[in-house]
Design an enzyme around this catalytic site. Structure first.
Site, short mmCIF file in Angstrom:
data_model
loop_
_atom_site.label_atom_id
_atom_site.label_comp_id
_atom_site.label_asym_id
_atom_site.label_seq_id
_atom_site.Cartn_x
_atom_site.Cartn_y
_atom_site.Cartn_z
N CYS A 1 -3.43 0.22 6.81
CA CYS A 1 -3.47 -0.74 7.92
C CYS A 1 -4.16 -0.19 9.15
O CYS A 1 -4.83 -0.91 9.87
CB CYS A 1 -2.05 -1.12 8.27
SG CYS A 1 -1.02 0.33 8.53
N GLU B 1 7.63 2.01 14.60
CA GLU B 1 8.38 2.72 13.57
C GLU B 1 8.27 4.21 13.88
O GLU B 1 7.43 4.66 14.65
CB GLU B 1 7.80 2.40 12.18
CG GLU B 1 7.99 0.94 11.85
CD GLU B 1 7.90 0.59 10.38
OE1 GLU B 1 6.83 0.80 9.79
OE2 GLU B 1 8.91 0.09 9.84
N GLU C 1 4.86 -4.73 11.72
CA GLU C 1 3.78 -3.76 11.48
C GLU C 1 2.69 -4.50 10.73
O GLU C 1 2.80 -4.72 9.52
CB GLU C 1 4.31 -2.59 10.64
CG GLU C 1 5.29 -1.70 11.36
CD GLU C 1 4.61 -0.87 12.44
OE1 GLU C 1 3.38 -0.87 12.55
OE2 GLU C 1 5.35 -0.23 13.21
N ASN D 1 0.80 -1.23 0.00
CA ASN D 1 0.00 0.00 0.00
C ASN D 1 0.83 1.28 0.00
O ASN D 1 0.39 2.30 -0.52
CB ASN D 1 -1.00 -0.01 1.16
CG ASN D 1 -0.36 -0.25 2.49
OD1 ASN D 1 0.81 -0.63 2.56
ND2 ASN D 1 -1.09 -0.02 3.54
P1 NAD Z 1 1.20 -9.89 3.13
O1 NAD Z 1 1.31 -10.32 4.53
O2 NAD Z 1 0.51 -10.75 2.16
O3 NAD Z 1 2.66 -9.63 2.51
C1 NAD Z 1 3.56 -8.74 3.11
C2 NAD Z 1 4.96 -9.03 2.60
O4 NAD Z 1 5.42 -10.25 3.18
C3 NAD Z 1 5.09 -9.20 1.09
O5 NAD Z 1 6.28 -8.57 0.66
C4 NAD Z 1 5.17 -10.71 0.92
O6 NAD Z 1 5.87 -11.10 -0.25
C5 NAD Z 1 5.95 -11.09 2.16
N1 NAD Z 1 5.77 -12.47 2.62
C6 NAD Z 1 4.72 -13.29 2.45
N2 NAD Z 1 4.93 -14.47 3.05
C7 NAD Z 1 6.15 -14.41 3.61
C8 NAD Z 1 6.94 -15.32 4.39
N3 NAD Z 1 6.49 -16.54 4.70
N4 NAD Z 1 8.15 -14.91 4.83
C9 NAD Z 1 8.61 -13.67 4.53
N5 NAD Z 1 7.92 -12.79 3.80
C10 NAD Z 1 6.70 -13.14 3.34
O7 NAD Z 1 0.56 -8.42 3.19
P2 NAD Z 1 0.06 -7.51 1.98
O8 NAD Z 1 -1.17 -8.12 1.42
O9 NAD Z 1 1.20 -7.19 1.10
O10 NAD Z 1 -0.31 -6.17 2.76
C11 NAD Z 1 -1.53 -5.97 3.41
C12 NAD Z 1 -1.39 -6.21 4.89
O11 NAD Z 1 -0.36 -5.39 5.41
C13 NAD Z 1 -2.63 -5.83 5.65
O12 NAD Z 1 -2.90 -6.78 6.64
C14 NAD Z 1 -2.26 -4.50 6.28
O13 NAD Z 1 -2.99 -4.18 7.42
C15 NAD Z 1 -0.81 -4.69 6.56
N6 NAD Z 1 -0.13 -3.40 6.68
C16 NAD Z 1 0.33 -3.01 7.91
C17 NAD Z 1 0.94 -1.77 8.06
C18 NAD Z 1 1.44 -1.30 9.41
O14 NAD Z 1 2.28 -0.41 9.44
N7 NAD Z 1 0.99 -1.84 10.51
C19 NAD Z 1 1.11 -0.94 6.96
C20 NAD Z 1 0.64 -1.39 5.72
C21 NAD Z 1 0.03 -2.62 5.60
#
Ligand code: NAD
Length: 487
Positions: A286, A461, A252, A155
């Site tokens: 998020c 962060e 996060e 995002n």
């Molecule tokens: P996701 O969990 O599907 O993927 C996040 C990242 O992790 C990607 O780069 C993915 O390739 C990687 N990944 C996936 N499996 C992995 C593994 N087993 N080991 C290591 N890396 C792995 O999330 P998304 O769909 O990209 O993003 C949306 C999510 O992120 C939502 O839940 C949102 O709330 C959260 N988010 C949190 C924040 C925050 O600051 N708290 C900010 C933005 C988004």
């Protein structure tokens, strides 16, 4: 003809673009049209190795520079990002589909804020002197952790690359950053700019890939710390893998945050807050306050004004048009998730106040959705949707609403709108969340800590607190006396 978004190569390692076409293909799809605008390749084991070696080799030299020198590099990078805000914002729009109106205000600029802020702090990072009995003393040395891995969500690709990179580098660490496979473009520009600003080669590297590349990075023995922005299920896996090797983590993760609006709140501000809490970035934030608890006395006025403002204010269309303020979902999968939840909301008996349509055009478009009469046990009130779907729930009393607001596994953010000063602080004190707002929502200035409690995360962060998550203290005890031993 090659699209301008196509980078020179997929990865950026040791100060150079690097390609290995034997890695799995990563098509970059412009969410506004559905067309493939670039093709990248996931990192092969050889590429991962190369990036980690580069980061490992560069780390000692980088840490040996003075904090002021490291800070200068980061501040220069911030200046370059601001000078190139237009180009970086266009790229962010290609990567995510978010409207240029938004990306030109909050993406490269917030990345630059982090580089500037941590650049400014770098020269003042110190340990302390601790006087002890008999003239003895101890001192602490703030040391870098080593190679840090950053893994991003889709995002805020520029912001995430900087929010992780800036504090890591300020403390003398080096970084290997893996962007989300959905938005792989922007972090490459961050890496380029770091080198242009004077970062030695290997200090900030970017490798592409799906989850398996992330998993490989997390378990590698060269890596000291992992900072992930992603969903709770991914967070649990990454945290567990890092814990097995006793690595530092920042997590996060996702949320289902509450926003409470009391009868006495300023209606216009409360509606603005709810809009910011649900529809910015097409709801893909998020910390969004997706459970909007509205006290019964103000409920109908709130819903009427909200609908009026959405109907009049939302402008969908070409995200590059500066008048457009509402873009598509990032990809087809995320659009389908939203469709599933909107259908579920209706099946489970929530009242659709506005939205629920899907513009018939290429790309991944959805209208913003408001559901009223939502009950706590409905799926749309319990699960993170990560799309523009607001759930409005009714409440009577302060005690009741706080208990309901906290009745979730998540704890990322929470907000309250009220004219009663003491109630505002009382509610903020009662929230089980890491990032709380009184009479506003979703602001994340670099000076203040950002992050979640409960299942929403570990660590923070931004702010001075982030320094503690990218460094550790070595204690040195100095005796000024003879050594006394029992025998
Ligand atoms: P996701 O969990 O599907 O993927 C996040 C990242 O992790 C990607 O780069 C993915 O390739 C990687 N990944 C996936 N499996 C992995 C593994 N087993 N080991 C290591 N890396 C792995 O999330 P998304 O769909 O990209 O993003 C949306 C999510 O992120 C939502 O839940 C949102 O709330 C959260 N988010 C949190 C924040 C925050 O600051 N708290 C900010 C933005 C988004």
């Amino acid at each position: 003809m090659t699209h301008p978004a196509q980078p020179k190569a997929s990865h950026y390692i040791n100060g150079e673009y690097v390609e290995d076409t034997s890695g799995a293909e990563i098509p970059v799809i412009y969410p506004a049209t559905g067309e493939v605008i670039a093709t990248l390749h996931a990192a092969t084991p050889a590429i991962v190795d190369q990036a980690l070696d580069a980061a490992k080799n560069a780390q000692k030299e980088w840490a040996a520079m003075s904090g002021t020198e490291r800070g200068r590099v980061l501040r220069r990078a911030a200046d370059i990002m601001r000078e190139r805000n237009h180009d970086l914002s266009v790229l962010e729009t290609y990567d995510t589909g978010k409207p240029y109106q938004e990306t030109s205000e909050v993406d490269a600029t917030s990345g630059a804020d982090a580089l500037e802020y941590f650049g400014g702090l770098a020269g003042s990072l110190t340990g302390e002197h601790i006087p002890l009995a008999g003239g003895d003393f101890a001192y602490t040395i703030r040391e870098a952790l080593g190679v840090c891995v950053g893994i991003g969500a889709w995002n805020y690709p520029t912001q995430i690359a900087c929010w992780k990179g800036a504090p890591a580098l300020a403390c003398g660490n080096t970084m290997v950053f893996k962007p989300s496979e959905s938005t792989p473009l922007c972090a490459l520009k961050v890496a380029e700019i770091m080198v242009e600003a004077g970062a030695p080669k290997g200090v900030y590297n970017v490798v592409q890939g799906y989850g398996e590349v992330g998993a490989k990075l997390v378990t590698d023995p060269r890596v000291a710390k992992v900072s992930l922005t992603g969903s709770v299920p991914t967070g649990k896996k990454v945290y567990a893998a890092a814990a097995a090797e006793m690595k530092h983590v920042t997590m996060e993760l996702g949320g289902k945050s509450p926003l409470i609006i009391f009868d006495d709140a300023d209606l216009e501000n409360a509606v603005s807050g709810a809009i910011l809490a649900n529809f910015y970035s097409t709801g893909q934030v998020c910390s969004n306050g997706t459970r909007v608890f509205v006290q019964k006395g103000i409920k109908e006025a709130f819903l009427a004004r909200l609908k009026e403002r959405l109907d009049a204010g939302i402008k969908m269309g070409d995200p590059m048009d500066p008048e457009v303020n509402f873009g598509p979902m990032v990809n087809e999968n995320q659009l389908n998730i939203v469709k599933k939840y909107v259908a579920l909301g209706q099946e489970e008996g929530a009242r659709l106040v506005t939205g629920g349509g899907y513009p018939e055009k290429d790309g991944f478009w959805v209208e913003p959705v408001v559901f009223a009469d939502v009950q706590d046990d409905m799926t749309i009130a319990r699960e993170e949707i990560f799309g523009p779907v607001m759930s409005v729930l009714d409440f009577d009393t302060e005690e009741e609403v706080l208990a309901r607001a906290n009745a979730t596994e998540f704890g990322l953010a929470a907000g309250v709108f009220t004219a009663d000063l003491t109630r505002g602080h009382r509610i903020a004190a009662g929230f089980e969340a890491g990032t709380c707002y009184i009479n506003t929502y979703n602001l994340a200035p670099v000076e203040a800590p950002f992050g979640g409690s409960k299942a929403s995360g570990v660590g923070r962060e931004n702010s001075k607190l982030a320094i503690n998550h990218y460094s550790e203290m070595k204690m040195v005890y100095v005796s000024m006396n003879d050594v006394e031993a029992p025998f």
